[in-house]
Scaffold this active site. Sequence first.
Site, PDB file in Angstrom:
ATOM      1  N   ASP A   1     -25.420 -61.120 -35.402  1.00 52.45           N
ATOM      2  CA  ASP A   1     -24.646 -59.939 -35.039  1.00 52.45           C
ATOM      3  C   ASP A   1     -23.423 -59.843 -35.936  1.00 52.45           C
ATOM      4  OD1 ASP A   1     -23.201 -57.954 -33.145  1.00 52.45           O
ATOM      5  OD2 ASP A   1     -25.061 -58.373 -32.074  1.00 52.45           O
ATOM      6  N   HIS A  31     -18.543 -56.670 -31.348  1.00 49.60           N
ATOM      7  CA  HIS A  31     -19.877 -56.429 -30.813  1.00 49.60           C
ATOM      8  C   HIS A  31     -20.601 -57.726 -30.466  1.00 49.60           C
ATOM      9  CE1 HIS A  31     -24.186 -55.200 -30.976  1.00 49.60           C
ATOM     10  NE2 HIS A  31     -23.733 -54.062 -30.487  1.00 49.60           N
ATOM     11  N   ASN A  79     -30.368 -46.809 -29.630  1.00 51.64           N
ATOM     12  CA  ASN A  79     -29.644 -45.923 -28.714  1.00 51.64           C
ATOM     13  C   ASN A  79     -29.776 -44.447 -29.055  1.00 51.64           C
ATOM     14  OD1 ASN A  79     -28.735 -48.263 -27.490  1.00 51.64           O
ATOM     15  ND2 ASN A  79     -26.797 -48.283 -28.604  1.00 51.64           N
ATOM     16  N   SER A 107     -27.938 -52.795 -26.887  1.00 51.53           N
ATOM     17  CA  SER A 107     -27.352 -54.047 -27.378  1.00 51.53           C
ATOM     18  C   SER A 107     -27.059 -55.029 -26.257  1.00 51.53           C
ATOM     19  CB  SER A 107     -26.045 -53.767 -28.124  1.00 51.53           C
ATOM     20  OG  SER A 107     -26.290 -53.223 -29.385  1.00 51.53           O
TER      21      SER A 107
END
Length: 887
Positions: free
Chosen positions: A477, A508, A597, A659
């Site tokens: 990530d 994130h 998304n 996520s």
Amino acid sequence: MKNIFLKGSIILTMSALFSIDIYAEPLSTVETTSIELISKSRSGRTTLDYTYQATFINSGADASNVTGFVSSTSPNIQVIENEVVIGDLDHNELTTSSDTFTLRIDRQTPFDSGALEWAFDSVAPISLDVGSTELVMNEGDVVNLSYTVSYTAIDGSVKTVLFNQDIQPGSGIGLVTDAPPSWSSSSTQDWIVNGTLSSISAGNYIITSTANILETGETASVDTLVTVLPENQLIFSLHAPQMAPGGIQLNQSTEVFFSAQLDIENGAPEHLTLEEIDGIGQSMGVIGLLFDNGLNGDVSANDGMFGATFPITSNSLGDKLYRVSFFDGSETVYSESTNLAVVDFPTDTAVSSSDMLIESEDPLIKVYADHIIVGFHDDVPPSLIKEVVEEVGGTIIGSISDLNIIQVGFEKKTLMALHELITAYSVQSEVEFAELSYEVTLDAVYPNDAGSKNVEVTRVDEIWLLAQKGLTIAVVDTGVDYNHSDLDVIKGKDFIDNDMDPFDAHGHGTMVSGVAAAKINNGSDIAGVSNSKVLAVRALTATGASSATLADAIKWAATKVKIINISGGFYGSADQKALEKVLSKLAGKVIVSTAGNGGISKKRYPCANSNVFCVGSSSDSDTRSSFSNYGSWVDIAAPGENVKTTKLNGGTASPSGTSFAAPLVAGAASVIWSEHSSWSASKVKQRLLDTAEEAAGLKGKLIGNRIDVFEAFFNGDFELGLEEWKFKGTCSPKSQLGPIKPKSGKKMAFCTTGPAGDQVAAELSKELNFIADSDFTIKFWYNFVSEEYPEFVGTQFDDSLKIKLIAPNGTETLLAEESINSSNFQAVSGIDFPGGDSTVGQLQGGWKEVSKTIAVKKGMGSYKIVIEDAGDDIYDTAVLLDQVRLK
């Protein structure tokens, strides 16, 4: 690791306990021709509930007992009642069902029937439930089996049903059942068949069970594979050695106790051989032998822990590597290696006096004022640890050196001074964490972290008292904030800056990490799915990174861990060669990624790549999140809306997105794989798929079923049959018993006093391994079904049922009790046990719920849920159990 099997054990694999149930067959030839509004009512300020009736046509062969299920592809249309019982559908005949379905729609939204999707099931007139389609036995084993032959009435005429079984090859196992030559019925009926299977000689066998309707020729047939293993073979798991202390000081001879765990049922070797190896796995010489005899440091004989103490010396800092081995009769079996740290500071932890305790900000917590605990990253060498301590302040007074956990001591300080020192250590790049040293006390509430709705929906909170640990999860990530107090982070690699400092400059990755593995029961922030470490791998930034970088990072992470989470990706062609090639080499890993998304069906990579467990986002009410991508390439759903998790620089946040759905799945895989360490990656993923909740609001939404973490861990709904449960006598998973259906899902547990004359008692049990003292609540549903009703009520033939929890000291807590003479019954039709007569009763009202809160103590394998069903051997009695819940 070797997996070999011992005489006397019956090993039922996950696949072994799926009952084959062809009761419901999907129909693809049915469609709706029209729908008609029947009524409407207000459900809110701006929403109305609309009830509709539909007309159907079947373009295929005649179908009996058809049921339709409606779902919505529009976020503006919520399905309230989705099941429509249609009945028989003849070929090309229009049928309007009297049953209805209900939709909730905003009154300002025009209704679009094109947003409805239908699925149809047809009930076959004859079907079989065999309980187990695979069995593993040893020579000489005997096991009781239970079969259900189900007939669904086609018309009012009497039909004759035949049942037979064939074994190929014809010798090596023996099967005797109490099935009669035939049954006759004009109404819907379930016939129970009990049998005894005996293994005679090693080999593979197939039992073909067949039921057919004599008058129509319709047939149901199911194969059961039986594997019989030879006598006197071993089943074992050899673990890497452990050391106490975990480190030695430079140039000093130290007595080190080495131990190794050997999980084995019998045939344990006399000793294990301990040897030192070099960095490429070559032996540098035998150190000595480890014994399970209670001597030379081994604390208890015959407990599966082999140990011995040896003097160890080293003239160089770093790690020394060791492994153990033994000869299993055919070859030498080696464990993985373990390191012993060589350092130039104390290797034992120091003990502080109670007069050094001071109050913290929390009145319930006291801390030691003369030291703090500093955890250095695993790759920080001893010399650098000393440099940091000398630079920041304090003295190394103790350590768990092989884990780089250091006690830094000093004169007694105030609480403010302790925090200032912790801050000073936390900003050092070598430090993974710095924390106060707390006074350890008992607390009855577990865990003491704040919960989050997503963990309640997926029932993560029900495993916290039972799950011992989890495997390390690599988070590929934006990096991870390795100073966050609620995360236990291992520094991995930074593929963006090409260094080994993957600090999260964006936030994130830190939020992703908390969902999977925020520390449990540390009184801070939140609790994640598993007690896992996070391997931080920085391969993404706020502005993106290349797919080549991503592939490289995944490949690197796969050399470190078994579970990888990737909460990112890209859209592209279906032929992503570089990434696909990397992923194709990683079949032994569980790789979890996000559907994306965009709220669209366009594939997103790596989620759509083969060998990736693809996760879509669901809401807390089990509908598809409006932002979640979808398609047949999405494997499973998890809640991803307003997920409470850790954030950069401490504290919590509540973000949304796929996520934050994916790491919940990764955390679940971590717990399951830790619990079943010999499983393959594909079996871990299949376990999560097979136990996922078939939520009505997700049907047809193309993001899979919603993960149920507790069910995957515990199997309290028995969707995997009796996996994770032990039984004596005749117990089996059932999809239904006459008109009695499971309380939850598609399966329920069934234990019976049959077969008559051979088995007069059955016991179903499960061990609970609590990891903390706590109160917990056990809930479940049960039913008591007996052929003794009504003739033998009030007689000496008094079959009984007890469900109880047994504590380590033998104390029993009675959870439920029934008997023929003391319980209230009602007649139930459609069930025929072997022998006896055709009258059957169940508890008045059917299923009964139990909910009881009990105080438990920490203990491995101490508590047992036990269901006993016992009585005479003439007329059969059975207990049904379903929907077991723990809090």
